[in-house]
Design a protein around this motif. Structure first.
Motif, short mmCIF file in Angstrom:
data_model
loop_
_atom_site.label_atom_id
_atom_site.label_comp_id
_atom_site.label_asym_id
_atom_site.label_seq_id
_atom_site.Cartn_x
_atom_site.Cartn_y
_atom_site.Cartn_z
N PRO A 1 -7.03 55.10 -0.06
CA PRO A 1 -6.12 55.37 -1.40
C PRO A 1 -5.44 56.78 -1.59
O PRO A 1 -5.51 57.53 -0.44
N ASN A 2 -4.62 56.58 -2.59
CA ASN A 2 -3.83 57.75 -2.63
C ASN A 2 -2.80 58.16 -1.42
O ASN A 2 -2.49 59.28 -1.25
N GLU A 3 -2.44 57.00 -0.58
CA GLU A 3 -1.63 57.02 0.57
C GLU A 3 -0.59 56.04 0.48
O GLU A 3 -0.81 55.21 -0.39
N ILE A 4 0.49 56.35 1.22
CA ILE A 4 1.66 55.25 1.39
C ILE A 4 1.85 55.08 2.95
O ILE A 4 0.83 55.72 3.65
N ASN A 5 2.24 53.94 3.20
CA ASN A 5 2.33 53.57 4.72
C ASN A 5 3.86 53.79 5.08
O ASN A 5 4.68 54.01 4.34
N HIS A 6 3.66 53.76 6.49
CA HIS A 6 5.24 53.82 6.92
C HIS A 6 5.56 52.83 8.16
O HIS A 6 5.95 53.14 9.12
N LEU A 7 5.25 51.59 7.88
CA LEU A 7 5.32 50.53 8.54
C LEU A 7 6.70 50.10 8.95
O LEU A 7 7.59 50.05 7.95
#
Length: 124
Positions: free
Chosen positions: A94-100
């Motif tokens: 939660p409350n995070e983004i990814n960097h895929l």
């Protein structure tokens, strides 16, 4: 002719509200009602056609490829509206983004529990 996706029908308890929700997050216009559908058209001509459905339905998943600037604006709208968001589809971060794939991505649910995602780099 190359094969392209033209539209997808997404069931909703309140189709108009769901169409407006995703349009607001993306910073685009929701279309006028067309038959039983409330369409939201994206730049490549695909429409997400929300349709009222009183039955129980399985959640759908829609991912939107956006520019870095569009991501920033949409993510700001998500946070300003207090919409919960996650870095993953299973809601474990939660409350995070990814960097895929060298980009950025975030997942959030629409009012009917459909998993929406915005990404700046395609996964394929």
């Amino acid at each position: 002719m190359a094969i392209e996706l033209n539209h997808i029908i997404v069931p909703a308890k309140d189709a108009k509200a769901s169409a407006q929700f995703i349009a607001d997050v993306l910073g685009i216009e929701a279309g006028a009602k067309w038959g039983p559908f409330y369409p939201v058209a994206v730049a490549n001509g695909v429409t997400i056609d929300y349709m009222d459905d009183t039955r129980d339905f399985l959640a759908h998943h829609c991912a939107f490829l956006v520019t870095d600037e569009e991501f920033d604006a949409a993510f700001d709208r998500i946070k300003a509206a207090g919409i919960p968001f996650w870095a993953d589809p299973h809601h474990e971060k939660p409350n995070e983004i990814n960097h895929l794939f060298g980009g950025r991505g975030v997942y959030f649910d629409d009012p009917d529990g459909h998993a929406m995602e915005i990404i700046t780099a395609p996964y394929a």
